[in-house]
Design an enzyme around this catalytic site. Sequence first.
Site, PDB file in Angstrom:
ATOM      1  N   GLY A 193      62.037  79.056  64.801  1.00 41.49           N
ATOM      2  CA  GLY A 193      63.457  79.784  64.899  1.00 41.49           C
ATOM      3  C   GLY A 193      63.681  80.708  66.080  1.00 41.49           C
ATOM      4  N   HIS A 194      62.933  81.934  65.986  1.00 44.86           N
ATOM      5  CA  HIS A 194      63.071  82.989  66.923  1.00 44.86           C
ATOM      6  C   HIS A 194      62.842  82.862  68.224  1.00 44.86           C
ATOM      7  CE1 HIS A 194      58.881  84.972  67.211  1.00 44.86           C
ATOM      8  NE2 HIS A 194      58.764  84.071  66.380  1.00 44.86           N
ATOM      9  N   GLN A 200      56.794  77.177  72.235  1.00 43.39           N
ATOM     10  CA  GLN A 200      57.171  77.549  73.401  1.00 43.39           C
ATOM     11  C   GLN A 200      58.198  76.494  74.106  1.00 43.39           C
ATOM     12  OE1 GLN A 200      56.882  80.699  74.686  1.00 43.39           O
ATOM     13  NE2 GLN A 200      55.704  81.441  73.036  1.00 43.39           N
ATOM     14  N   GLY A 260      56.153  79.727  62.772  1.00 42.29           N
ATOM     15  CA  GLY A 260      55.368  78.819  63.327  1.00 42.29           C
ATOM     16  C   GLY A 260      53.965  79.236  62.941  1.00 42.29           C
ATOM     17  N   THR A 261      53.604  80.112  62.673  1.00 47.09           N
ATOM     18  CA  THR A 261      52.235  80.626  62.004  1.00 47.09           C
ATOM     19  C   THR A 261      51.803  79.441  60.946  1.00 47.09           C
ATOM     20  OG1 THR A 261      51.977  82.582  62.868  1.00 47.09           O
ATOM     21  CG2 THR A 261      50.732  82.123  61.171  1.00 47.09           C
ATOM     22  N   THR A 318      61.277  78.617  47.507  1.00 50.43           N
ATOM     23  CA  THR A 318      62.701  78.889  47.418  1.00 50.43           C
ATOM     24  C   THR A 318      63.234  78.369  48.896  1.00 50.43           C
ATOM     25  OG1 THR A 318      62.743  79.921  45.638  1.00 50.43           O
ATOM     26  CG2 THR A 318      64.761  80.000  46.882  1.00 50.43           C
ATOM     27  N   CYS A 325      45.182  91.860  70.687  1.00 53.11           N
ATOM     28  CA  CYS A 325      45.126  93.308  70.437  1.00 53.11           C
ATOM     29  C   CYS A 325      44.523  93.226  69.057  1.00 53.11           C
ATOM     30  CB  CYS A 325      46.285  94.487  70.678  1.00 53.11           C
ATOM     31  SG  CYS A 325      45.909  96.030  70.418  1.00 53.11           S
ATOM     32  N   ASN A 372      51.698  79.795  75.892  1.00 52.86           N
ATOM     33  CA  ASN A 372      52.733  80.800  75.595  1.00 52.86           C
ATOM     34  C   ASN A 372      52.459  81.814  76.664  1.00 52.86           C
ATOM     35  OD1 ASN A 372      50.077  80.949  73.919  1.00 52.86           O
ATOM     36  ND2 ASN A 372      50.581  82.977  73.736  1.00 52.86           N
TER      37      ASN A 372
END
Length: 398
Positions: free
Chosen positions: A205-206, A184, A69-70, A242, A334, A156
């Site tokens: 994905g995660h 999200q 996402g970043t 790749t 943080c 989020n």
Amino acid sequence: MTVYLDHAATTPILAEAAAAMTAQLGSVGNANSLHASGRAARRVVEESRETIARALGCRPGEVVFTSGGTEADNLALKGLFWSRRAADPARTRILATTVEHHAVLDPLHWLAEEEDARVELVGVDRLGRLDVEAFRAAVETNPDDVALVSVMWANNEVGTVQPIAEVVEIAHRYGIPVHTDAVQAIGQVPVDFAASGVDAMTITGHKIGGPYGVGALLVRREVQLTALLHGGGQERDVRSGTIDAPAIAGFATACELAVKHQSELAVRLSSLRDELVAGVRGVVPEASYNGDPVSDVAHRLPGNAHLTFPGCEGDSLLMLLDARGIECSTGSACNAGVPQPSHVLLAMGCDDEQARASLRFSLGHTSTPDDVEALVAAIGPVVERARAAGQTSRSVPS
């Protein structure tokens, strides 16, 4: 036993996604090679691209794979800004919300510092929802200098769903492209790229039961982007590198299943979430519920429960719960190890003390009623200890 209530940070990989990924890990072949092994890897990638396109309502050629996402957010924001400014040097203004994820806010800050972009962050109401009229006014002040708009699909931290349709209608009236970070939203609420009208959409994905380190930017074919990474131009000449065929296979499987089961999962998570909130507030009546109180998916993510516990430090609560095997999040940034109050809660009108006293409990596909019961059983003693610790620290002379 660990009680995992931090699915908004990452959710456990689905067995089917893990199987799809591991099935490819033993295969050799670069998807850009012309020999048989390369063609086999390319087939996996393109079939996965088609799977994601079907699930999310876009064309396969509009799926640009990234490392997550970043990277997708950076490609959308910087790529759109550079492309639009190159075509028209007057377009230097970018509009976003005050509650965006740092994967959006930090690239915008970089563009302002290094590329002379004029970034305007439009405010939200006390529920965390974009002030549409303020957004409209920001656009109409001078639409000819706006390069792009970026508004997240759903927040989020507090789970509030944003008015994407209204944002698109206002921006497109003046030919301004719209990007949305939908990380999200996928699998939690209905998402259709084509129907939404947005020009670019970030997914990963995660967050949906897929592997780490893989995501995509969905971007309309007619939208011009300037590349961030230069090399082989593997993904539409705007993303080089790749291609990770095994991770993409797992990602596609997770995306297909998340969308397929979205409605039934939303019903289950909404019920669990409501039980969690009622149970916690039954034990700690003064706890306040942040974000939109309306529980349907048009207003709030079904798996999100964000609560403020007056008189407590969120970080203390988190660690005390963690010691009892319950994992959640403060949702706060943080920096260099120094906890900061949530920029989302501050934007919603909370003061520093309220913003530091909050926890996010987020549910997902592995969540159960037992998880909720464990939290409700633990939260009372944990809040008491956190308040006592806070009172002790405040009473000690500095």
